[in-house]
Design an enzyme around this catalytic site. Structure first.
Site, mmCIF file in Angstrom:
data_model
loop_
_atom_site.group_PDB
_atom_site.id
_atom_site.type_symbol
_atom_site.label_atom_id
_atom_site.label_comp_id
_atom_site.label_asym_id
_atom_site.label_seq_id
_atom_site.Cartn_x
_atom_site.Cartn_y
_atom_site.Cartn_z
ATOM 1 N N LEU A 101 22.194 88.018 -10.659
ATOM 2 C CA LEU A 101 22.350 89.290 -11.349
ATOM 3 C C LEU A 101 23.623 89.195 -12.175
ATOM 4 C CD1 LEU A 101 21.501 91.988 -8.619
ATOM 5 C CD2 LEU A 101 20.099 91.298 -10.574
ATOM 6 N N ASP A 102 23.592 89.741 -13.386
ATOM 7 C CA ASP A 102 24.778 89.732 -14.238
ATOM 8 C C ASP A 102 25.930 90.456 -13.557
ATOM 9 O OD1 ASP A 102 23.326 88.423 -16.158
ATOM 10 O OD2 ASP A 102 22.939 90.212 -17.366
ATOM 11 N N LYS A 103 27.130 90.159 -14.007
ATOM 12 C CA LYS A 103 28.322 90.769 -13.421
ATOM 13 C C LYS A 103 28.244 92.291 -13.444
ATOM 14 C CE LYS A 103 33.373 90.960 -13.890
ATOM 15 N NZ LYS A 103 34.555 90.475 -14.650
ATOM 16 N N HIS A 213 19.841 87.456 -19.372
ATOM 17 C CA HIS A 213 20.022 88.815 -19.920
ATOM 18 C C HIS A 213 18.705 89.401 -20.445
ATOM 19 C CE1 HIS A 213 24.165 87.734 -19.525
ATOM 20 N NE2 HIS A 213 24.220 87.014 -20.617
#
Length: 263
Positions: A101-103, A213
């Site tokens: 998961l992205d930051k 993304h």
């Protein structure tokens, strides 16, 4: 059971790591050094040692984690805190995150030491669905929703620029100054006064692939700028909403069987 599997499932390291340990002569079985990862051992009777310490078999582990925004999905990072910082006091050697998961994205993250479990969820040909809840500046008309559902060009040099078919469900839409109280964001940075008169939208987007993304890029392709993103399910596993951000729990037997089938 193979020796490398025994060590990996005992939180000594992942399969690649323990194979190197074995080849480097760091592992003994019943007092004898073994250099072959495929050697068969009995977890109930054989004595396995790693660097002269007896290894206790722990078995496969599966964790559901409610990732907060602001943390990196990695084991270590020189600058940022990582999701593994929330597992203090637990032996996480050999345990890895399933996907990323992205930051700035929160929600469901799975961690395990079971390579087959990861394979069932991450292998592209499995077409495992992942659902995300989002808030974004912008709006979606019927044509734009259709483009998301049928596959959309997100570009950026990919050979396969069109996404696979997705599912979109709109939950709320209106003006920011009317709906900002519903948006789960304490501080919305880089917002100017004009944004108060901008449309916002929330909803669920379900995809079956995992490009970098991807959710953000898909919605950007139809003019929506995501300001909040949360993964709520993957492969039939739904985030336990009783878990606060930063909390985790083991998966139940039934949850594991959703992915692996009856064991």
């Amino acid at each position: 059971m193979r020796l490398d599997k025994f060590l990996a499932e005992s939180s000594i390291g992942n399969r690649k790591m323990v194979r190197n340990y074995i080849k480097d002569g760091m592992v003994k079985v019943n007092g004898d050094v073994k250099n072959e990862p495929a050697v068969e051992v009995n977890k109930d009777y054989d004595v396995i040692e790693y660097i002269d310490k007896v290894v206790c078999y722990t078995g496969k582990v599966y964790y559901m984690f409610h990732k907060p925004a602001g943390y990196i999905t990695a084991r270590t990072d020189e600058v940022n805190r990582t999701v593994f910082d929330f597992f203090n006091g637990i032996n996480m050697d050999g345990v890895f995150h399933v996907g990323r998961l992205d930051k700035d994205t929160e929600g469901l993250l799975l961690l395990t030491n079971d390579g087959e479990f990861e394979h069932q969820l991450m292998f592209p040909e499995k077409h495992v669905e992942k659902t995300y809840f989002f808030w974004a500046f912008g709006s979606l008309n019927e044509e734009e929703k259709k483009r998301l559902e049928q596959g959309i060009d997100i570009g950026q040099g990919s050979n396969e620029v069109f996404t696979k078919p997705a599912k979109i469900q709109v939950k709320r839409f209106g003006m920011y100054n009317e709906l900002k109280g519903e948006m789960p964001i304490k501080n919305l940075y880089n917002i100017d006064s004009k944004k108060y008169e901008q449309p916002v939208i929330s909803g669920y987007l379900t995809i079956s692939e995992g490009r970098k993304h991807q959710v953000k890029r898909m919605l950007k392709a139809v003019g929506c700028y995501i300001v909040y993103l949360k993964r709520i399910s993957i492969g039939g596993l739904v985030l336990d909403e009783s878990l606060e951000r930063g909390q985790h729990r083991p998966l139940t037997k039934a949850e594991v069987q959703k992915i692996l089938g009856p064991v």
